[in-house]
Design a protein around this motif. Structure first.
Motif, PDB file in Angstrom:
ATOM      1  N   ALA A  81     -78.062  94.091  39.855  1.00 41.12           N
ATOM      2  CA  ALA A  81     -76.395  93.726  38.952  1.00 41.12           C
ATOM      3  C   ALA A  81     -75.577  93.377  39.889  1.00 41.12           C
ATOM      4  O   ALA A  81     -75.062  93.189  40.141  1.00 41.12           O
ATOM      5  CB  ALA A  81     -76.054  95.462  38.421  1.00 41.12           C
ATOM      6  N   TYR A  82     -74.693  92.373  38.350  1.00 44.88           N
ATOM      7  CA  TYR A  82     -74.432  91.724  38.777  1.00 44.88           C
ATOM      8  C   TYR A  82     -73.022  92.160  38.433  1.00 44.88           C
ATOM      9  O   TYR A  82     -72.649  92.125  37.480  1.00 44.88           O
ATOM     10  CB  TYR A  82     -74.565  89.926  38.503  1.00 44.88           C
ATOM     11  N   GLN A  83     -72.266  91.248  38.864  1.00 44.13           N
ATOM     12  CA  GLN A  83     -70.402  92.005  39.114  1.00 44.13           C
ATOM     13  C   GLN A  83     -69.548  91.147  38.847  1.00 44.13           C
ATOM     14  O   GLN A  83     -68.822  90.361  39.887  1.00 44.13           O
ATOM     15  CB  GLN A  83     -69.863  93.484  40.248  1.00 44.13           C
ATOM     16  N   ASP A  84     -68.423  90.853  38.127  1.00 40.04           N
ATOM     17  CA  ASP A  84     -67.814  90.015  38.299  1.00 40.04           C
ATOM     18  C   ASP A  84     -66.701  90.502  39.282  1.00 40.04           C
ATOM     19  O   ASP A  84     -66.287  90.960  39.736  1.00 40.04           O
ATOM     20  CB  ASP A  84     -66.893  89.396  36.744  1.00 40.04           C
TER      21      ASP A  84
ATOM     22  N   THR B 252     -63.954  92.800  38.375  1.00 41.43           N
ATOM     23  CA  THR B 252     -64.463  94.208  38.249  1.00 41.43           C
ATOM     24  C   THR B 252     -64.291  94.554  40.520  1.00 41.43           C
ATOM     25  O   THR B 252     -64.344  95.801  40.914  1.00 41.43           O
ATOM     26  CB  THR B 252     -66.162  94.423  37.593  1.00 41.43           C
ATOM     27  N   ARG B 253     -65.158  94.263  40.851  1.00 41.31           N
ATOM     28  CA  ARG B 253     -65.377  93.900  42.328  1.00 41.31           C
ATOM     29  C   ARG B 253     -63.436  93.995  43.070  1.00 41.31           C
ATOM     30  O   ARG B 253     -63.722  94.713  43.907  1.00 41.31           O
ATOM     31  CB  ARG B 253     -66.027  92.507  43.218  1.00 41.31           C
TER      32      ARG B 253
ATOM     33  N   GLN C 292     -63.434  97.791  42.401  1.00 40.70           N
ATOM     34  CA  GLN C 292     -63.830  98.970  43.308  1.00 40.70           C
ATOM     35  C   GLN C 292     -62.749  99.026  44.442  1.00 40.70           C
ATOM     36  O   GLN C 292     -62.601  99.961  45.028  1.00 40.70           O
ATOM     37  CB  GLN C 292     -65.101  98.503  43.289  1.00 40.70           C
TER      38      GLN C 292
END
Length: 485
Positions: free
Chosen positions: A325-328, A331-332, A335
């Motif tokens: 899954a890719y996260q923009d 979002t990263r 986290q």
């Protein structure tokens, strides 16, 4: 970031600095080879690039452990022509050029990753997957046209490709790749170890590998550890210049992380001690809140850099190819900001028992809590037919007196002059090099056993046994291009 499909290939694009840059990725790298076909992905890349007409805009290609990438920068029409040429060539590789490109590749040398990380992967996984990285294999001149075509037909297909563009796709862009599904990748399990170990290898740096997981906890932790090592080894003690590292996936969740530290000549043992001390400190104390905040700020600055458009697109494409899954960036970053020192400490404490530390040959570090590792070996000879060096050799050299070749019911073994026994079962053979009357047997766990009548009296019988037991597909004549000793 936008995502569209062109000729069945996912295309990721966003506006970035001009001129237009394109990168055509394939989910195929060095870890998709075998010992018998080491270098075949690089050969496919060279056959492709070498067949394209000469141009004056930027273009290149590269292969690492995971992916092969063809890149071009220029006007949209130049990029379209380049991508069309790459795709059409991959569909019909000029295998008549293998001999010429084999010589070019031999002269070029090169590695799929840095040599220290390569040694760590091989120690962890054996001679398979990413563990192939430090091995030379049979040589480029021992790759056949049939092997090259089969490799391309499996991996260089539309179902295993993705394209990134730093601008909207040109209206006339086509990607005429051969059809084909996304292939299954070999994901070898790490070989079992009894606690943390250190070993010697033919490397120039000190390094360590750890088993961890993907995600922000390990990303933050490895960055903090790297920063600490740079401060201590370089700025405090003046023993080192550069800290590096790498990571390869074991599956969707698990990763092998490496961290490498160069050292001033003669200071490798001290640098190894610093590395081990800082790794244990991370497991005992974890990072500080300030260190984690600093790493978050560094990630934020990187994400805000306009030049980050292309790396972000590449990350999305790679994740697409490997089903992740890719996260923009937002979002990263969110986290990362939630990672606590205790989470990092707990992760490193759990992983400490998996640590494998490598030092250059001849270095004897003082590393409390680390056992000596290395290739799999024993002190007891297996039962079998024993072959010894000729009498004259035993008279002339002390080492020859301790050598033994043992032919067992299921393989071969070598007793070296130090008394260590290296055993390879026929079921674990990854390659057999034929050099005249002699053979060199390569095993999955990294051992090599010479089966040579010139070294061992009467070993012709062992040669016949090896030839009978090992499939012909794993045997090859010694390369004529380079001395692979």
């Amino acid at each position: 970031m936008e995502r569209v499909l062109i000729d069945g290939v996912p295309v990721f694009w966003a506006r970035g600095p001009e001129p237009l840059t394109a990168a055509l990725l394939f989910g195929c790298g060095g870890r998709d080879e075998t010992f018998r076909t080491i270098g075949i992905t690089h050969l496919v890349e060279h056959l492709t690039m070498g067949s394209l007409p000469r141009v004056h805009h930027d273009r290149n290609a590269s292969v690492d452990l995971d992916v092969t990438i063809f890149t071009a920068t220029g006007r949209p029409d130049q990029v379209v022509t380049f991508l069309d040429g790459v795709c059409r060539t991959l569909a019909d590789l000029p295998t008549d050029r293998i001999d010429k490109e084999a010589g070019v590749l031999t002269a070029e040398g090169g590695n799929y990753t840095d040599p220290t990380s390569a040694a760590l992967y091989s120690q962890r996984l054996g001679v398979q997957g990413a563990g192939l990285a430090p091995w030379a294999g049979p040589g480029y001149d021992r790759l056949s046209a049939e092997q090259v075509r089969a490799h391309a037909a499996r991996f260089f297909v539309a179902g295993n490709a993705a394209l990134v563009l730093t601008g909207p796709p040109p209206a006339d862009l086509r990607l005429p790749l051969p059809p084909g599904p996304r292939p299954e990748h070999l994901l070898p399990e790490p070989m079992p170890t009894a606690g943390p170990v250190w070993f010697e290898h033919v490397v120039a740096e000190v390094g360590v590998s750890l088993l961890g997981t993907g995600g922000p906890v390990w990303a933050q932790g490895m960055e903090v550890l790297s920063e600490r090592l740079e401060q201590i080894a370089r700025h405090t003690h003046g023993l080192s210049y550069e800290v590096g590292g790498d990571v390869v996936p074991l599956d969707r969740d698990r990763r092998i992380f490496t961290l490498t530290v160069d050292a001033r000549e003669g200071q490798e043992a001290e640098v190894a001690g610093l590395l081990w001390t800082e790794l244990r400190r991370m497991a005992d104390e974890g990072p500080t809140g300030a260190e984690l905040a600093d790493r978050c700020e560094a990630a934020r600055e990187l994400a805000d850099d306009p030049r980050a458009v292309e790396p972000e697109l590449l990350d999305a494409a790679v994740r697409e190819l490997f089903g992740m899954a890719y996260q923009d960036p937002a979002t990263r970053l969110a986290q990362r900001s939630r990672v606590t020192p205790e989470e990092v400490r707990a992760a490193f404490r759990e992983a400490l028992s998996t640590a494998q530390l490598v030092v250059p040959c001849g270095v004897a570090p003082d590393l409390p809590g680390l056992a000596e590792g290395g290739c799999r070996r024993d002190r007891q000879e297996p039962t079998g037919r024993v072959f010894r060096p000729p009498l004259l050799a035993k008279v002339l050299t002390k080492d020859a007196r301790g050598l033994r070749l043992i032919l067992t019911d299921d393989g071969v073994a070598l007793r070296d002059p130090d008394g260590d026994v290296h055993r390879i079962r026929f079921s674990e053979v990854v390659g057999v090099e034929e050099d005249g009357a002699g053979r060199t047997v390569f095993g999955l766990h990294g051992c090599q056993v010479p089966v040579d009548p010139e070294l061992f009296k009467g070993a012709e019988a062992a040669v016949r046994a090896v030839d009978a037991a090992v499939p012909a597909a794993l045997r090859y004549r010694r390369s004529e291009l380079v001395n692979l000793d």
